[in-house]
Scaffold this motif. Sequence first.
Motif, PDB file in Angstrom:
ATOM      1  N   LYS A  17       0.972  -1.723  -0.425  1.00  0.00           N
ATOM      2  CA  LYS A  17      -0.484   0.146  -0.161  1.00  0.00           C
ATOM      3  C   LYS A  17       0.529   1.692   0.030  1.00  0.00           C
ATOM      4  O   LYS A  17       0.863   1.976  -0.982  1.00  0.00           O
ATOM      5  N   THR A  18       1.837   1.271   0.968  1.00  0.00           N
ATOM      6  CA  THR A  18       2.533   2.630   0.747  1.00  0.00           C
ATOM      7  C   THR A  18       3.593   2.648  -0.242  1.00  0.00           C
ATOM      8  O   THR A  18       3.656   3.538  -0.984  1.00  0.00           O
ATOM      9  N   THR A  39      -1.940   9.272   6.577  1.00  0.00           N
ATOM     10  CA  THR A  39      -2.248   6.771   6.947  1.00  0.00           C
ATOM     11  C   THR A  39      -2.335   6.658   8.226  1.00  0.00           C
ATOM     12  O   THR A  39      -2.923   7.814   9.189  1.00  0.00           O
ATOM     13  N   ASP A  41      -3.245   3.968  11.076  1.00  0.00           N
ATOM     14  CA  ASP A  41      -2.555   2.799  11.419  1.00  0.00           C
ATOM     15  C   ASP A  41      -2.873   2.395  13.084  1.00  0.00           C
ATOM     16  O   ASP A  41      -3.107   3.445  13.638  1.00  0.00           O
ATOM     17  N   ASP A  45       2.870   6.293  13.684  1.00  0.00           N
ATOM     18  CA  ASP A  45       3.318   7.411  12.586  1.00  0.00           C
ATOM     19  C   ASP A  45       4.107   6.813  11.480  1.00  0.00           C
ATOM     20  O   ASP A  45       4.108   6.911  10.856  1.00  0.00           O
ATOM     21  N   ASP A  47       3.665   5.113   8.570  1.00  0.00           N
ATOM     22  CA  ASP A  47       4.086   5.052   7.413  1.00  0.00           C
ATOM     23  C   ASP A  47       3.759   6.528   6.968  1.00  0.00           C
ATOM     24  O   ASP A  47       5.153   6.253   5.854  1.00  0.00           O
ATOM     25  N   ALA A  48       3.508   7.314   7.768  1.00  0.00           N
ATOM     26  CA  ALA A  48       3.330   8.507   7.319  1.00  0.00           C
ATOM     27  C   ALA A  48       4.929   9.165   7.517  1.00  0.00           C
ATOM     28  O   ALA A  48       5.392  10.169   6.567  1.00  0.00           O
ATOM     29  N   ALA A  64      -0.409  11.916   9.476  1.00  0.00           N
ATOM     30  CA  ALA A  64      -0.949  10.292  10.393  1.00  0.00           C
ATOM     31  C   ALA A  64      -1.992  10.708  11.564  1.00  0.00           C
ATOM     32  O   ALA A  64      -2.091  11.840  12.000  1.00  0.00           O
ATOM     33  N   GLU A 102      -4.662   6.060   2.752  1.00  0.00           N
ATOM     34  CA  GLU A 102      -3.560   4.700   3.295  1.00  0.00           C
ATOM     35  C   GLU A 102      -5.002   4.166   4.249  1.00  0.00           C
ATOM     36  O   GLU A 102      -4.385   4.931   5.323  1.00  0.00           O
TER      37      GLU A 102
END
Length: 207
Positions: A17-18, A39, A41, A45, A47-48, A64, A102
């Motif tokens: 996804k990322t 993002t 989760d 954070d 992924d951000a 995020a 995301e």
Amino acid sequence: MTSAVRIGVGGPVGSGKTRLVESLLPLLAGVGLEVAVITNDLVTDEDARRVRASGLIDPARVRAVETGACPHTAIREDPSANQAVAEELETAVPGLDVLLVESGGDNLAATFTGELVDYWIFVIDTAGGDDVPRKRGLGLLQADLLVVNKIDLAPHVGADLDRMHADTAAARPDRPTVFTDLASGRGLAELFDLLVREARLPAAAAR
């Protein structure tokens, strides 16, 4: 103020996804679109931070949302936290055209509510097993666009790509599926063309 087109990106942990978000950023910018990213989760954070550090987007345009609960709750049952951040970004970024949202990694039942996004993509990968399309999770069935990623790994994990092609076609007879290796960019051009056309991005006029 015109709202940005909101595109959801969901799918299981590790499906890509990322990587997909990072792959789309230069393509969207390349056709002159203003883009921001949210993002989701559980309690991180990460992924951000990864997207901010990528050099592909102004870090101030990446936010995020830490859901504190099952990640898909914040994209389906109660999207209020994401909606609030989306509105903040639309105010902070003049002329924002596209907002990528995301989802946190979750199971095959993860879906986006239409209250949050205009169009959404579900990402699975061959390493997750070639039986995933036959399980017919809601995300796979209902997404506007299905991405089957990591096709390069299929021979190494015993995944039958021909079977996956047939099974996704049977599960989604009226909705598109794209097979990709996002690490190398294979399939990305087809994916982007579909996204521009089907999500009705302003880029359609620029291409």
